[in-house]
Enzyme design. Structure first.
Site, PDB file in Angstrom:
ATOM      1  N   CYS A 164       0.859  -1.333   0.096  1.00  0.00           N
ATOM      2  CA  CYS A 164      -0.144   0.031  -0.036  1.00  0.00           C
ATOM      3  C   CYS A 164       1.133   1.345  -0.014  1.00  0.00           C
ATOM      4  O   CYS A 164       1.874   1.211   0.066  1.00  0.00           O
ATOM      5  CB  CYS A 164      -0.821   0.036   1.115  1.00  0.00           C
ATOM      6  SG  CYS A 164      -1.958  -1.451   1.485  1.00  0.00           S
ATOM      7  N   ARG A 222       4.878   0.123  -5.024  1.00  0.00           N
ATOM      8  CA  ARG A 222       4.812  -0.511  -3.807  1.00  0.00           C
ATOM      9  C   ARG A 222       3.854  -1.880  -4.235  1.00  0.00           C
ATOM     10  O   ARG A 222       3.852  -2.697  -3.327  1.00  0.00           O
ATOM     11  CB  ARG A 222       4.275   0.177  -2.811  1.00  0.00           C
ATOM     12  CG  ARG A 222       5.272   1.150  -2.563  1.00  0.00           C
ATOM     13  CD  ARG A 222       4.687   2.201  -1.526  1.00  0.00           C
ATOM     14  NE  ARG A 222       4.464   1.730  -0.245  1.00  0.00           N
ATOM     15  CZ  ARG A 222       5.469   1.884   0.907  1.00  0.00           C
ATOM     16  NH1 ARG A 222       6.478   2.104   0.798  1.00  0.00           N
ATOM     17  NH2 ARG A 222       5.134   0.920   2.026  1.00  0.00           N
ATOM     18  N   TRP A 244      -3.383  -2.405  -1.561  1.00  0.00           N
ATOM     19  CA  TRP A 244      -3.079  -3.882  -1.852  1.00  0.00           C
ATOM     20  C   TRP A 244      -4.077  -4.619  -0.918  1.00  0.00           C
ATOM     21  O   TRP A 244      -3.829  -4.629   0.501  1.00  0.00           O
ATOM     22  CB  TRP A 244      -1.872  -4.196  -1.411  1.00  0.00           C
ATOM     23  CG  TRP A 244      -1.399  -5.465  -1.931  1.00  0.00           C
ATOM     24  CD1 TRP A 244      -0.806  -5.805  -3.446  1.00  0.00           C
ATOM     25  CD2 TRP A 244      -1.324  -6.783  -1.407  1.00  0.00           C
ATOM     26  NE1 TRP A 244      -0.321  -7.042  -3.448  1.00  0.00           N
ATOM     27  CE2 TRP A 244      -0.685  -7.662  -2.294  1.00  0.00           C
ATOM     28  CE3 TRP A 244      -1.503  -7.183   0.090  1.00  0.00           C
ATOM     29  CZ2 TRP A 244      -0.542  -8.987  -1.758  1.00  0.00           C
ATOM     30  CZ3 TRP A 244      -1.362  -8.626   0.497  1.00  0.00           C
ATOM     31  CH2 TRP A 244      -0.611  -9.439  -0.530  1.00  0.00           C
ATOM     32  N   ASN A 292      -2.458   1.540   5.960  1.00  0.00           N
ATOM     33  CA  ASN A 292      -1.603   0.435   5.723  1.00  0.00           C
ATOM     34  C   ASN A 292      -1.337  -0.591   6.946  1.00  0.00           C
ATOM     35  O   ASN A 292      -1.323  -0.018   7.891  1.00  0.00           O
ATOM     36  CB  ASN A 292      -0.049   0.792   5.317  1.00  0.00           C
ATOM     37  CG  ASN A 292      -0.145   1.820   3.892  1.00  0.00           C
ATOM     38  OD1 ASN A 292      -0.992   2.134   3.172  1.00  0.00           O
ATOM     39  ND2 ASN A 292       1.281   2.204   3.604  1.00  0.00           N
ATOM     40  N   GLY A 293      -1.313  -1.966   6.506  1.00  0.00           N
ATOM     41  CA  GLY A 293      -1.055  -2.607   7.649  1.00  0.00           C
ATOM     42  C   GLY A 293      -2.366  -3.394   7.856  1.00  0.00           C
ATOM     43  O   GLY A 293      -3.261  -3.460   7.086  1.00  0.00           O
ATOM     44  N   GLU A 332      16.530 -18.183  -6.861  1.00  0.00           N
ATOM     45  CA  GLU A 332      16.526 -16.823  -7.180  1.00  0.00           C
ATOM     46  C   GLU A 332      15.886 -16.901  -8.557  1.00  0.00           C
ATOM     47  O   GLU A 332      15.082 -15.970  -8.863  1.00  0.00           O
ATOM     48  CB  GLU A 332      17.499 -16.068  -6.904  1.00  0.00           C
ATOM     49  CG  GLU A 332      17.468 -14.669  -7.412  1.00  0.00           C
ATOM     50  CD  GLU A 332      16.456 -13.646  -6.994  1.00  0.00           C
ATOM     51  OE1 GLU A 332      16.131 -12.471  -7.353  1.00  0.00           O
ATOM     52  OE2 GLU A 332      15.857 -14.185  -5.935  1.00  0.00           O
ATOM     53  N   LYS A 359      12.342 -15.200 -10.008  1.00  0.00           N
ATOM     54  CA  LYS A 359      12.086 -13.907 -10.617  1.00  0.00           C
ATOM     55  C   LYS A 359      11.324 -14.315 -11.684  1.00  0.00           C
ATOM     56  O   LYS A 359      10.351 -13.545 -12.130  1.00  0.00           O
ATOM     57  CB  LYS A 359      13.436 -13.734 -11.395  1.00  0.00           C
ATOM     58  CG  LYS A 359      14.494 -13.003 -10.381  1.00  0.00           C
ATOM     59  CD  LYS A 359      13.831 -11.426  -9.965  1.00  0.00           C
ATOM     60  CE  LYS A 359      14.283 -10.786  -9.009  1.00  0.00           C
ATOM     61  NZ  LYS A 359      13.801 -11.394  -7.695  1.00  0.00           N
ATOM     62  N   GLU A 361       7.635 -14.416 -10.341  1.00  0.00           N
ATOM     63  CA  GLU A 361       6.856 -13.175 -10.014  1.00  0.00           C
ATOM     64  C   GLU A 361       6.354 -12.414 -11.260  1.00  0.00           C
ATOM     65  O   GLU A 361       5.584 -11.790 -10.992  1.00  0.00           O
ATOM     66  CB  GLU A 361       8.399 -12.424  -9.505  1.00  0.00           C
ATOM     67  CG  GLU A 361       8.492 -12.921  -7.898  1.00  0.00           C
ATOM     68  CD  GLU A 361       9.515 -11.978  -7.251  1.00  0.00           C
ATOM     69  OE1 GLU A 361       9.250 -11.469  -6.223  1.00  0.00           O
ATOM     70  OE2 GLU A 361      10.630 -11.680  -7.942  1.00  0.00           O
ATOM     71  N   HIS A 404      16.148 -37.947  -7.322  1.00  0.00           N
ATOM     72  CA  HIS A 404      15.505 -38.336  -6.134  1.00  0.00           C
ATOM     73  C   HIS A 404      14.040 -37.473  -6.402  1.00  0.00           C
ATOM     74  O   HIS A 404      13.304 -37.274  -5.432  1.00  0.00           O
ATOM     75  CB  HIS A 404      15.983 -37.348  -5.044  1.00  0.00           C
ATOM     76  CG  HIS A 404      17.475 -38.040  -4.747  1.00  0.00           C
ATOM     77  ND1 HIS A 404      17.542 -39.482  -4.203  1.00  0.00           N
ATOM     78  CD2 HIS A 404      18.611 -37.704  -4.934  1.00  0.00           C
ATOM     79  CE1 HIS A 404      18.826 -39.580  -4.013  1.00  0.00           C
ATOM     80  NE2 HIS A 404      19.490 -38.604  -4.538  1.00  0.00           N
ATOM     81  N   LYS A 444       5.888  -4.177  -3.147  1.00  0.00           N
ATOM     82  CA  LYS A 444       7.591  -4.159  -2.781  1.00  0.00           C
ATOM     83  C   LYS A 444       7.790  -4.193  -1.372  1.00  0.00           C
ATOM     84  O   LYS A 444       8.829  -4.953  -1.209  1.00  0.00           O
ATOM     85  CB  LYS A 444       8.050  -2.635  -3.336  1.00  0.00           C
ATOM     86  CG  LYS A 444       9.312  -2.414  -3.478  1.00  0.00           C
ATOM     87  CD  LYS A 444      10.177  -3.227  -4.427  1.00  0.00           C
ATOM     88  CE  LYS A 444      11.579  -3.071  -4.625  1.00  0.00           C
ATOM     89  NZ  LYS A 444      12.248  -4.001  -5.235  1.00  0.00           N
TER      90      LYS A 444
END
Length: 604
Positions: free
Chosen positions: A2, A27, A74, A98-99, A476, A480, A483, A499, A599
């Site tokens: 947010c 964000r 968000w 926010n939160g 990583e 990426k 995402e 395995h 973000k």
């Protein structure tokens, strides 16, 4: 997550609030809104989806007033609809949040019993009703906010307007949701971070946990959680409009990938001068174990560092994702050394890990990209990576800057613990100085990477493989791709293929393999043969020596410069970022603002 912006002053604020929200798009959000006070009354505009929808509404119905708040939301509680978009309002107040209000269900039940009617599905609305209830009892806005804050549990940031008060804005912060207060001539500002205020002011201070602030055009009074007036240091943010400009690039992510030779060089220069380390003294000689905790990409940086610390410095490392770390209740060695890694310095799970470490009497070191952040302020030692503001949601330059700091810490630990003599130390330190040039060479491979992205863009599933430090780097790379392209991707240690994961392989499952010519190359080459034998398309990242061994075996080779054990993960990260970027372009996704992601993750 947010974004919040607020202005209280003597000039129209509507268009400037919109402009501030544009700076907060990075964000992550799924709705947006504005509220102003004009002739004593609250006026609101809200829209589902991207900010362009709110801007179109503003063109036909501009909001007047010299005092206002804006928000990009968000969704957590309630769907991302206009009804749930912020600001939320009632006849008394309008606010943005926010939160998360953790005890909202209990509060909502009590407020409904008192006759309050709720219009949204959000946890936020309880705050608006609580403040209004206190104001109905003839408390001032300041008194009503002070009482309300005492009833709230959770991590949150608030900015609040009041009907009838054209020159008053109140902001509050608790837990991991940051708020910056900006100072202007005859105006005051509040924002989720200094970037939102960059076009308005460079003079900012940051609210501490539990602080709340009363803003007027002439200034601000800040109170701590005990409602005692306090002073917070005013800093120069050193940010400008160019901070959030894409410049010549189509996306912030591409711009930030291309910035990496510079940001890595800046990070090296900050901590390594003429072969001399400029790092704070840490008790490497006296500790038996290093504890690392982080989230997402920062966790993978820490995982690479685990390999480095254990192999080069002979120091045992325990690492866990921060969202699991404190709930394991792990025993930590007395006066031990703990390391946290966070791009924003506000990651709520990492902050919780910090609190646990402090409670266990640890020496806490943090690597952050934002010097004034909560994690930075609460750590014993702070190492600021010189990546500069990162706008793209998918971390790129922050990751390589974090790895650069970690590599230098490994050199310090290895020398102090007696596992590197001066000659070996100087050789490894000297090798790091070539990093910017090596990264430049990696970027020049973009055309070939773009061609490889064609293969990935047709896939529903992609596997990434690596050994040693290349295993977390593969993790990583998979992250990426997930995402920003929304393609399902998984990473495995190459030795684990037999395995289980090898059962997934066929002509429709591409495999990306990170394989520089290192001491594990022969083992990885065997895994490459196993993959090719199953008919899976293969893309191999290697170097000239590796290519000589693989050119008859694998067609899709990306040949990168020769690297060392410390430089390889940093250099090889860049083509993985570009591979994800160009795959996402071919898929037509929103590269800078991928769906459902934010973000700065300030909620659990």
């Amino acid at each position: 997550m947010c974004g919040i912006i607020g202005i209280v002053g003597n000039h129209p604020v509507g268009q400037r609030l919109i402009h501030g929200l544009e700076k907060l798009e990075y964000r992550g959000y799924d709705s947006a809104g504005l509220a102003t006070i004009y002739k004593g009354q609250i006026h609101r505009l809200r829209a589902e989806g991207k900010l362009i929808n709110l801007k179109e509404k503003f063109l036909t119905t501009p909001l007047k007033g010299h005092n206002g708040i804006g928000h990009t939301r968000w969704a957590t509680h309630g769907q991302p609809t206009e009804l749930n978009a912020h600001p939320l309002a009632n006849p008394r107040v309008a606010l943005v949040h926010n939160g998360i209000i953790e005890n909202y269900a209990e509060l909502r039940k009590d407020l409904e019993a008192k006759g309050c009617v709720f219009e949204s599905e959000t946890d936020t609305e309880v705050v608006a009703h609580l403040i209004a209830l206190y104001m109905d009892r003839e408390l001032t806005p300041q008194e009503a906010v002070a009482k309300t804050l005492k009833k709230l549990k959770g991590a949150f940031a608030l900015a609040i307007l009041f009907t009838g008060y054209e020159n008053l804005l109140i902001a509050a912060r608790q837990g991991g949701s940051p708020l910056a207060i900006g100072f202007g001539g005859g105006e005051m500002y509040v924002g989720s971070d200094a970037i939102a205020l960059a076009s308005l002011t460079q003079k900012v201070c940051y609210l501490e946990d539990g602080d709340w602030a009363v803003l007027y055009p002439e200034g601000v009074t800040i109170f701590d959680k005990e409602d005692t007036p306090v002073d917070r240091p005013i800093e120069d943010s050193h940010l400008s409009e160019n901070t959030v400009s894409k410049g010549i690039y189509d996306h912030f992510m591409l711009k930030e990938i291309y910035e990496q030779p510079h940001t890595i060089g800046a990070t090296l220069s900050a901590f390594l001068n003429e072969g001399v380390l400029n790092l704070p003294s840490l008790p490497w000689e006296s500790i038996s174990r290093l504890t690392i905790s982080a989230c997402g990409t920062a966790y993978y940086a820490g995982l690479i560092a685990k390999y480095w610390f254990e192999k080069i410095a002979r120091l045992s490392v325990e690492i866990d994702v921060a969202s699991e770390f404190r709930y394991r209740n792990p025993p930590l060695p007395e006066k031990g050394l703990s390391l946290l890694i966070s791009q924003s310095g506000e990651t709520i799970d990492t902050l919780a890990a910090l609190e646990y470490m402090k409670a266990q009497d640890q020496i806490v070191v943090s690597i952050v990209n934002v010097p004034g952040s909560s994690i930075a302020r609460q750590s014993d030692t702070v190492l600021v990576a010189k990546a500069g503001p990162e706008i793209g949601v998918a971390s790129t330059k922050s990751f390589t800057a974090q790895l650069t700091v970690l590599a230098l810490l490994v050199l310090q630990a290895s020398r102090n613990r007696g596992y590197l003599d001066e000659s070996a130390f100087e050789e490894m330190a000297f090798g790091l100085r070539f990093l910017p040039a090596l990264c430049e060479k990696a970027i020049t491979q973009e055309d070939q990477i773009r061609a490889f992205a064609q293969t990935l863009s047709q896939a529903r599933d992609v596997l990434f493989l690596g050994r040693g430090t290349n295993y977390p780097l593969a993790l990583e790379g998979a992250l990426k791709l997930k995402e920003i392209s929304y393609i399902h991707a998984e990473a495995y240690a190459a030795g684990e293929m037999k395995h289980g994961p090898i059962a997934l392989l066929d002509k429709n499952v591409p495999v990306v393999i990170v394989a520089p010519f290192d001491d594990l190359f022969e083992k990885t080459a065997s895994n490459i043969q196993e993959v090719i034998a199953r008919g899976a398309p293969v893309i191999v990242l290697t170097d000239n020596k590796g290519a000589q061994h693989l050119q008859a075996l694998a067609a899709n080779l990306l040949v990168l410069p020769i690297t060392t054990s410390l430089t390889a993960p940093i250099v090889y990260a860049i083509p993985l970022q570009l591979l994800a970027y160009h795959t996402a372009l071919l898929k037509g996704t929103d590269v800078d603002q991928p769906r459902n992601l934010a973000k700065s993750v300030t909620v659990e």
